[in-house]
Design an enzyme around this catalytic site. Structure first.
Site, PDB file in Angstrom:
ATOM      1  N   ASP A   1       9.117 -74.069  -2.038  1.00 39.64           N
ATOM      2  CA  ASP A   1       9.629 -75.440  -1.994  1.00 39.64           C
ATOM      3  C   ASP A   1       9.359 -76.114  -3.332  1.00 39.64           C
ATOM      4  O   ASP A   1       8.287 -75.961  -3.925  1.00 39.64           O
ATOM      5  CB  ASP A   1       8.959 -76.225  -0.860  1.00 39.64           C
ATOM      6  CG  ASP A   1       9.696 -77.509  -0.525  1.00 39.64           C
ATOM      7  OD1 ASP A   1      10.307 -77.586   0.556  1.00 39.64           O
ATOM      8  OD2 ASP A   1       9.667 -78.449  -1.362  1.00 39.64           O
ATOM      9  N   ILE A   2      10.341 -76.867  -3.809  1.00 34.85           N
ATOM     10  CA  ILE A   2      10.245 -77.496  -5.126  1.00 34.85           C
ATOM     11  C   ILE A   2       9.222 -78.642  -5.139  1.00 34.85           C
ATOM     12  O   ILE A   2       8.708 -78.997  -6.194  1.00 34.85           O
ATOM     13  CB  ILE A   2      11.651 -77.978  -5.561  1.00 34.85           C
ATOM     14  CG1 ILE A   2      11.775 -78.042  -7.065  1.00 34.85           C
ATOM     15  CG2 ILE A   2      12.043 -79.284  -4.903  1.00 34.85           C
ATOM     16  CD1 ILE A   2      13.215 -78.155  -7.551  1.00 34.85           C
TER      17      ILE A   2
ATOM     18  N   ASN B   1      13.204 -78.730  10.616  1.00 35.22           N
ATOM     19  CA  ASN B   1      13.700 -80.073  10.887  1.00 35.22           C
ATOM     20  C   ASN B   1      15.189 -79.997  11.205  1.00 35.22           C
ATOM     21  O   ASN B   1      15.935 -79.280  10.537  1.00 35.22           O
ATOM     22  CB  ASN B   1      13.470 -80.974   9.671  1.00 35.22           C
ATOM     23  CG  ASN B   1      11.995 -81.176   9.375  1.00 35.22           C
ATOM     24  OD1 ASN B   1      11.197 -81.346  10.295  1.00 35.22           O
ATOM     25  ND2 ASN B   1      11.624 -81.144   8.113  1.00 35.22           N
TER      26      ASN B   1
ATOM     27  N   GLY C   1      14.686 -85.476  10.696  1.00 38.69           N
ATOM     28  CA  GLY C   1      14.444 -85.749   9.281  1.00 38.69           C
ATOM     29  C   GLY C   1      14.951 -84.659   8.350  1.00 38.69           C
ATOM     30  O   GLY C   1      14.434 -84.479   7.249  1.00 38.69           O
ATOM     31  N   GLN C   2      15.987 -83.937   8.777  1.00 43.57           N
ATOM     32  CA  GLN C   2      16.536 -82.858   7.941  1.00 43.57           C
ATOM     33  C   GLN C   2      17.255 -83.451   6.735  1.00 43.57           C
ATOM     34  O   GLN C   2      18.129 -84.313   6.880  1.00 43.57           O
ATOM     35  CB  GLN C   2      17.506 -82.003   8.772  1.00 43.57           C
ATOM     36  CG  GLN C   2      18.048 -80.800   8.008  1.00 43.57           C
ATOM     37  CD  GLN C   2      19.001 -79.959   8.858  1.00 43.57           C
ATOM     38  OE1 GLN C   2      19.262 -80.287  10.019  1.00 43.57           O
ATOM     39  NE2 GLN C   2      19.512 -78.899   8.273  1.00 43.57           N
TER      40      GLN C   2
ATOM     41  N   HIS D   1      16.617 -74.187   7.390  1.00 39.29           N
ATOM     42  CA  HIS D   1      15.489 -73.632   6.637  1.00 39.29           C
ATOM     43  C   HIS D   1      14.221 -73.826   7.449  1.00 39.29           C
ATOM     44  O   HIS D   1      14.008 -74.870   8.049  1.00 39.29           O
ATOM     45  CB  HIS D   1      15.349 -74.280   5.256  1.00 39.29           C
ATOM     46  CG  HIS D   1      15.372 -75.766   5.284  1.00 39.29           C
ATOM     47  ND1 HIS D   1      16.530 -76.498   5.411  1.00 39.29           N
ATOM     48  CD2 HIS D   1      14.365 -76.678   5.207  1.00 39.29           C
ATOM     49  CE1 HIS D   1      16.248 -77.781   5.403  1.00 39.29           C
ATOM     50  NE2 HIS D   1      14.941 -77.922   5.297  1.00 39.29           N
TER      51      HIS D   1
ATOM     52  N   HIS E   1      10.326 -74.204   7.065  1.00 39.17           N
ATOM     53  CA  HIS E   1       9.194 -74.416   6.167  1.00 39.17           C
ATOM     54  C   HIS E   1       8.029 -73.553   6.648  1.00 39.17           C
ATOM     55  O   HIS E   1       7.733 -73.514   7.851  1.00 39.17           O
ATOM     56  CB  HIS E   1       8.716 -75.871   6.206  1.00 39.17           C
ATOM     57  CG  HIS E   1       9.717 -76.890   5.776  1.00 39.17           C
ATOM     58  ND1 HIS E   1       9.647 -77.523   4.560  1.00 39.17           N
ATOM     59  CD2 HIS E   1      10.797 -77.405   6.393  1.00 39.17           C
ATOM     60  CE1 HIS E   1      10.641 -78.387   4.454  1.00 39.17           C
ATOM     61  NE2 HIS E   1      11.356 -78.348   5.563  1.00 39.17           N
TER      62      HIS E   1
HETATM   63  P1  AMP Z   1      14.043 -80.870   5.040  1.00 42.01           P
HETATM   64  O1  AMP Z   1      13.575 -82.287   4.966  1.00 42.01           O
HETATM   65  O2  AMP Z   1      13.448 -80.122   6.188  1.00 42.01           O
HETATM   66  O3  AMP Z   1      15.551 -80.774   4.986  1.00 42.01           O
HETATM   67  O4  AMP Z   1      13.442 -80.158   3.774  1.00 42.01           O
HETATM   68  C1  AMP Z   1      14.126 -79.962   2.580  1.00 42.01           C
HETATM   69  C2  AMP Z   1      13.158 -79.349   1.618  1.00 42.01           C
HETATM   70  O5  AMP Z   1      13.887 -78.763   0.553  1.00 42.01           O
HETATM   71  C3  AMP Z   1      12.186 -80.342   0.987  1.00 42.01           C
HETATM   72  O6  AMP Z   1      10.843 -79.929   1.292  1.00 42.01           O
HETATM   73  C4  AMP Z   1      12.498 -80.240  -0.517  1.00 42.01           C
HETATM   74  O7  AMP Z   1      11.350 -80.355  -1.321  1.00 42.01           O
HETATM   75  C5  AMP Z   1      13.125 -78.870  -0.604  1.00 42.01           C
HETATM   76  N1  AMP Z   1      14.035 -78.680  -1.732  1.00 42.01           N
HETATM   77  C6  AMP Z   1      15.042 -79.482  -2.118  1.00 42.01           C
HETATM   78  N2  AMP Z   1      15.683 -78.958  -3.186  1.00 42.01           N
HETATM   79  C7  AMP Z   1      15.078 -77.777  -3.458  1.00 42.01           C
HETATM   80  C8  AMP Z   1      15.268 -76.758  -4.449  1.00 42.01           C
HETATM   81  N3  AMP Z   1      16.233 -76.835  -5.372  1.00 42.01           N
HETATM   82  N4  AMP Z   1      14.426 -75.694  -4.446  1.00 42.01           N
HETATM   83  C9  AMP Z   1      13.441 -75.601  -3.526  1.00 42.01           C
HETATM   84  N5  AMP Z   1      13.221 -76.519  -2.570  1.00 42.01           N
HETATM   85  C10 AMP Z   1      14.019 -77.599  -2.531  1.00 42.01           C
END
Ligand code: AMP
Ligand code: ZN
Length: 115
Positions: A30-31, A86, A92-93, A99, A101
Site C-alpha cells: 500500500d502506498i 472495504n 469506505g471503499q 482489494h 488489505h
Molecule cells: P480502500 O479505502 O479500501 O479503497 O483502500 C484503498 C487503498 O489503496 C488505500 O489504502 C490507498 O493507500 C491505496 N492506494 C491508492 N493508490 C495506490 C497505489 N498507486 N499504490 C498502492 N496503493 C495505493
C-alpha cells in the site's frame, strides 16, 4: 477497465512494489501504509467490489484468502495479521477494484473498529 487504477497496476502502466504475483492474483505494498506491514491483494481480473462479485469469482477470492498468511509472513507479520475488504460507500471503499488489505507487523493491530 481502462481507467481503473489497480487494472493499470496489473498492466504495468503504474509502478507498484509487488510482493506476490501469479496468473490470477497480484499483491503490492500500500502506498500509504497504516502499519509496518500493509499489502493489498487483488484479483488481476477487474471486479469492482464485493457487491459486484459473482460465483465465477469464487476461485480467485478463495486463492486470495489462502495466500494471505504466506504474504503476511514474507512481509514481516509472521504471527498473524488483519485482512480487510472495504465495500462501497458504507465500507469506505476508495478504489473501485476489489482489494484485500493485509495489515500487521510485530505488534497487534488493535481493536477492529474505532469506538
Ligand atoms: P480502500 O479505502 O479500501 O479503497 O483502500 C484503498 C487503498 O489503496 C488505500 O489504502 C490507498 O493507500 C491505496 N492506494 C491508492 N493508490 C495506490 C497505489 N498507486 N499504490 C498502492 N496503493 C495505493
Ligand atoms: Zn480494475
Amino acid at each position: 477497465m481502462q481507467d481503473c487504477l489497480f487494472c493499470r497496476i496489473v498492466r504495468g502502466e503504474i509502478p507498484a512494489a509487488k510482493v506476490y504475483e501469479d496468473d490470477e492474483v497480484l499483491a503490492f505494498k500500500d502506498i500509504q501504509p497504516q502499519r509496518p506491514v500493509h499489502v493489498l491483494v487483488i484479483p488481476k481480473k477487474h471486479v469492482t467490489s464485493l457487491a459486484h462479485a459473482t460465483p465465477e469469482d469464487i476461485p480467485v477470492f478463495g486463492k486470495m484468502l489462502v495466500l494471505a498468511n504466506q504474504i503476511a509472513a514474507d512481509q514481516g507479520s509472521p504471527d498473524g495479521f488483519r485482512s480487510i475488504i472495504n465495500t462501497g460507500r458504507v465500507g469506505g471503499q476508495e478504489v473501485m477494484h476489489v482489494h484485500m488489505h493485509i495489515v500487521g507487523g510485530q505488534e497487534p493491530v488493535g481493536p477492529m473498529l474505532k469506538r
